[in-house]
Design an enzyme around this catalytic site. Structure first.
Site, PDB file in Angstrom:
ATOM      1  N   HIS A  69       0.822  -1.156   0.453  1.00 38.36           N
ATOM      2  CA  HIS A  69       0.242   0.248   0.132  1.00 38.36           C
ATOM      3  C   HIS A  69       0.787   1.504  -0.079  1.00 38.36           C
ATOM      4  O   HIS A  69       2.243   1.081   0.299  1.00 38.36           O
ATOM      5  CB  HIS A  69      -0.925  -0.250   1.428  1.00 38.36           C
ATOM      6  CG  HIS A  69      -0.658   0.016   2.620  1.00 38.36           C
ATOM      7  ND1 HIS A  69       0.090   0.883   3.233  1.00 38.36           N
ATOM      8  CD2 HIS A  69       0.011  -1.346   4.157  1.00 38.36           C
ATOM      9  CE1 HIS A  69       0.755   1.353   4.530  1.00 38.36           C
ATOM     10  NE2 HIS A  69       0.606  -0.302   4.461  1.00 38.36           N
ATOM     11  N   GLU A 181      -2.104  -7.178   7.037  1.00 38.66           N
ATOM     12  CA  GLU A 181      -1.070  -7.463   7.888  1.00 38.66           C
ATOM     13  C   GLU A 181      -0.447  -8.345   9.049  1.00 38.66           C
ATOM     14  O   GLU A 181      -1.433  -8.563   9.480  1.00 38.66           O
ATOM     15  CB  GLU A 181      -0.837  -5.888   8.357  1.00 38.66           C
ATOM     16  CG  GLU A 181       0.479  -5.323   9.054  1.00 38.66           C
ATOM     17  CD  GLU A 181       2.287  -5.764   7.700  1.00 38.66           C
ATOM     18  OE1 GLU A 181       2.257  -6.740   7.576  1.00 38.66           O
ATOM     19  OE2 GLU A 181       2.313  -4.884   7.212  1.00 38.66           O
TER      20      GLU A 181
END
Length: 330
Positions: A69, A181
């Site tokens: 990201h 994550e």
């Protein structure tokens, strides 16, 4: 340009190989050698298999375009003070204005290289910063009024101050929890409920996420690195159940690092380093994973059987052997 084939034994009986195409590297200029084209003096047994290119059937491979990201507010805060990662103010962190600039640059890159036309599917971690990155980089062009099709992202989703992003002329987007994550402790890694995300990202498919609320994140327990790697292997296993051949995966630094670090031990150190190094914000790397355990069953779509219409086509060397055998027999 070199291509290295790298293997890893998974926790199950499956075995993957990751092949990474690397850019040309400058090496010391070799000394001139006297070449002979009359006869090959070295046998195949003399050749080191680890230094030669590898071959594998194309239909048993998938190309993954891995993306971390873009810059989130938690990256900025954590760079100044690591303790900031514990702040509830960073819950489900969104992209910064700089992060959106990074997304725009990646979008230009995937279009200029033709990559946007090759991708069959976009897999995205169901967190705000990854979904913003994914739809911004791989989504359709500007949303048009009067077209009855849901956008990938509505205007100003997640404090983005960004216009709506169209779902026209782009691959499908699917949210998958396996590529989230590191789970636990850090509020920036805790997601909102799926019912909150759906109005913001109407064209993302959330059907594979079983729980509306985030039941994976724990306030007092941080997922171990080894556990992240195992989850990454499960994710790769799951990818083999998909029919798509080129897949973009928009995910996170920790997930990518611990998953990819399990690969490359049988490669040249430079290749191992390229596979396993940390991703920068909005970095894209393309890799190939290979199905060596016959997990997939998709037929080869580009292979052609040959000999249609049928006819004599015995190779000359095989014919020589056959005639020699017949001569001995007679």
């Amino acid at each position: 340009m070199t291509i290295a084939s790298c293997n890893i034994q998974l926790p199950s009986s499956s075995c993957y190989s990751s092949c990474c195409c690397i850019s040309p590297t400058t090496f010391p200029k070799p000394k001139p050698k006297q070449l002979s084209f009359n006869r090959t003096t070295a046998s195949l047994s003399d050749m080191d298999a680890t230094t030669n290119p590898g071959l594998y059937p194309l239909h048993r491979c998938k190309t993954l375009h891995l993306v971390r990201h873009a810059q989130g507010i938690h990256n900025v805060a954590g760079e100044k003070d690591h303790a900031a990662y514990l702040s509830e103010e960073l819950f489900d962190a969104h992209l910064t204005p700089l992060g959106w600039q990074q997304v725009d640059n990646l979008r230009k890159h995937v279009r200029e290289t033709g990559l946007s036309k090759k991708i069959d599917l976009v897999i995205v971690s169901p967190l705000l910063r990854t979904m913003q990155t994914a739809v911004g980089a791989f989504g359709g062009e500007g949303y048009k009024d009067g077209i009855d099709i849901p956008p990938l992202m509505v205007e100003n989703a997640g404090e983005s101050h960004h216009p709506a992003i169209s779902s026209l002329n782009c691959p499908p987007f699917v949210a998958v929890e396996l590529c989230r994550e590191h789970l636990g402790v850090h509020p920036c890694d805790r997601r909102k409920s799926i019912s909150e995300y759906r109005p913001l990202f109407p064209a993302i498919d959330f059907s594979l996420i079983e729980s509306d609320e985030d039941i994976l994140w724990e306030a007092k327990a941080r997922e171990k690195n080894e556990e992240v790697a195992v989850r990454g292997m499960k994710f790769l296993n799951w990818l083999w159940t998909r029919k798509e051949r080129e897949i973009a995966v928009v995910t996170h630094s920790g997930f990518l690092y611990h998953t990819l670090s399990a690969f490359g031990s049988d490669c040249h150190p430079a290749v191992k380093n390229e596979i396993c190094k940390h991703f920068a914000n909005c970095e894209l790397r393309s890799v190939v994973i290979v199905d060596k355990s016959m997990m997939g069953s998709d037929p080869a779509t580009t292979n052609y059987p040959g000999k249609i219409p049928s006819g004599l086509d015995l190779p000359s060397d095989v014919a020589d052997e056959k005639h020699a055998e017949e001569g001995v027999a007679t």
